[in-house]
Design a protein around this motif. Structure first.
Motif, short mmCIF file in Angstrom:
data_model
loop_
_atom_site.label_atom_id
_atom_site.label_comp_id
_atom_site.label_asym_id
_atom_site.label_seq_id
_atom_site.Cartn_x
_atom_site.Cartn_y
_atom_site.Cartn_z
N ASN A 24 0.86 -1.18 0.00
CA ASN A 24 0.00 0.00 0.00
C ASN A 24 0.90 1.23 0.00
O ASN A 24 2.13 1.13 0.07
CB ASN A 24 -1.00 -0.02 1.17
CG ASN A 24 -0.33 0.06 2.52
OD1 ASN A 24 0.68 0.73 2.71
ND2 ASN A 24 -0.91 -0.63 3.51
N ARG A 26 1.58 3.66 2.16
CA ARG A 26 2.44 3.86 3.33
C ARG A 26 3.59 2.85 3.33
O ARG A 26 4.75 3.22 3.55
CB ARG A 26 1.63 3.71 4.61
CG ARG A 26 2.50 3.90 5.87
CD ARG A 26 1.78 3.63 7.19
NE ARG A 26 0.47 4.22 7.26
CZ ARG A 26 -0.65 3.51 7.50
NH1 ARG A 26 -0.60 2.22 7.68
NH2 ARG A 26 -1.82 4.11 7.55
N GLU A 27 3.29 1.58 3.08
CA GLU A 27 4.34 0.55 3.07
C GLU A 27 5.37 0.83 1.98
O GLU A 27 6.58 0.65 2.20
CB GLU A 27 3.72 -0.83 2.83
CG GLU A 27 2.86 -1.34 3.96
CD GLU A 27 2.05 -2.56 3.56
OE1 GLU A 27 1.94 -2.85 2.34
OE2 GLU A 27 1.50 -3.21 4.45
N ARG A 30 7.57 3.73 3.04
CA ARG A 30 8.49 3.29 4.09
C ARG A 30 9.60 2.44 3.49
O ARG A 30 10.78 2.61 3.81
CB ARG A 30 7.74 2.50 5.15
CG ARG A 30 8.64 2.09 6.32
CD ARG A 30 7.90 1.36 7.43
NE ARG A 30 6.92 2.24 8.05
CZ ARG A 30 5.61 1.94 8.15
NH1 ARG A 30 5.15 0.80 7.69
NH2 ARG A 30 4.78 2.77 8.73
N GLN A 36 8.65 10.20 6.59
CA GLN A 36 7.22 10.39 6.87
C GLN A 36 6.43 9.68 5.76
O GLN A 36 5.96 10.32 4.81
CB GLN A 36 6.88 11.87 6.91
CG GLN A 36 7.56 12.61 8.04
CD GLN A 36 7.23 14.09 8.01
OE1 GLN A 36 6.87 14.66 6.98
NE2 GLN A 36 7.36 14.73 9.18
N PRO A 37 6.28 8.38 5.86
CA PRO A 37 5.72 7.60 4.75
C PRO A 37 4.28 7.97 4.39
O PRO A 37 3.94 7.96 3.21
CB PRO A 37 5.82 6.16 5.23
CG PRO A 37 6.08 6.21 6.68
CD PRO A 37 6.67 7.52 6.98
N ASP A 38 3.45 8.33 5.36
CA ASP A 38 2.07 8.70 5.03
C ASP A 38 2.03 9.93 4.14
O ASP A 38 1.37 9.95 3.10
CB ASP A 38 1.24 8.95 6.30
CG ASP A 38 0.94 7.67 7.06
OD1 ASP A 38 0.70 6.64 6.39
OD2 ASP A 38 0.95 7.70 8.30
N ARG A 39 2.75 10.94 4.57
CA ARG A 39 2.77 12.21 3.82
C ARG A 39 3.45 12.04 2.47
O ARG A 39 2.94 12.47 1.43
CB ARG A 39 3.48 13.27 4.65
CG ARG A 39 3.50 14.62 4.00
CD ARG A 39 4.03 15.68 4.97
NE ARG A 39 4.27 16.89 4.23
CZ ARG A 39 5.45 17.48 4.12
NH1 ARG A 39 6.50 16.97 4.73
NH2 ARG A 39 5.59 18.58 3.43
N GLY A 41 4.02 9.33 0.71
CA GLY A 41 3.26 8.46 -0.19
C GLY A 41 2.10 9.19 -0.83
O GLY A 41 1.85 9.07 -2.03
N ALA A 42 1.37 9.97 -0.03
CA ALA A 42 0.24 10.73 -0.55
C ALA A 42 0.70 11.74 -1.61
O ALA A 42 0.07 11.89 -2.66
CB ALA A 42 -0.49 11.44 0.58
#
Length: 158
Positions: A24, A26-27, A30, A36-39, A41-42
Motif C-alpha cells: 500500500n 504507506r508501506e 516506508r 514520513q511515509p504517510d505524507r 506516499g500521498a
C-alpha cells in the motif's frame, strides 16, 4: 506538484517498485526510505510522473503474468506424466519426499484406505483450448492493427 524533469530518483523508483509488488502507499513509501511515509506516499501518488511509472510497471507485470499463464498452459497441454506414473510404482513414495519429481500436471494425489494411490491430472484438452483462444486473440489483435494501419494509409493518400 513537484515533478522531476530529469526522471525519477532512485528512491522514487523504489517506491514505484514496492507499489507494483502490492504494497500500500504507506508501506511503499516506508520501503523506499521516506521518514514520513504517510505524507510522502500521498504526495507521490499525486504526481503525473509517478502515475506514468506505475502504469508502465503494472502493464509490464500484466504482460509477464500473461506470458507465465501461457507457459503454464503449454506445460499442462504437452508436459510429461512419466514422473507421476513412476511415483505410483514406488514402494515408499513419501519416504524420500517429492523432490526430483515433475508433478506440474498433477491436480490431486490421494491415498485411499486400501493403500492404493490415485493420481488425477489437469485436463489437457482445456489447456489446449486456452492456448488456442490466446492464439486466436493475438491473431485478431494483429489483424485489427493491420486493418487500422491500412485505413490510415488510405486516408493519408486521399
Amino acid at each position: 506538484m513537484n515533478t522531476n524533469k530529469e526522471g525519477l530518483t532512485a528512491r522514487e523508483k523504489r517506491f514505484c517498485a514496492a507499489m507494483a509488488d502490492g504494497s500500500n502507499v504507506r508501506e511503499a513509501a516506508r520501503a523506499a526510505g521516506y521518514s514520513q511515509p504517510d505524507r510522502a506516499g500521498a504526495e507521490l501518488m499525486l504526481r503525473q510522473d509517478i502515475a506514468a511509472e506505475l502504469d508502465a510497471r503494472f502493464a509490464a507485470r500484466a504482460k509477464n503474468c500473461r506470458r507465465m499463464a501461457l507457459a503454464g498452459y503449454e506445460r499442462l497441454a504437452f508436459g510429461s506424466v512419466s514422473d507421476a506414473v513412476r511415483l505410483m510404482f514406488e514402494e515408499d513414495p513419501l519416504g524420500g519426499g517429492f523432490s526430483g519429481y515433475d508433478l506440474f500436471n498433477v491436480s490431486e494425489i490421494r491415498r485411499p484406505k486400501d493403500g492404493a494411490m490415485e493420481i488425477k491430472f489437469f485436463d489437457r484438452i482445456r489447456a489446449l483450448e486456452k492456448l488456442e483462444a490466446a492464439v486466436d486473440d493475438s491473431e485478431t489483435r494483429l489483424a485489427d492493427f493491420y486493418s487500422a494501419l491500412m485505413k490510415s494509409g488510405e486516408e493519408r493518400d486521399n
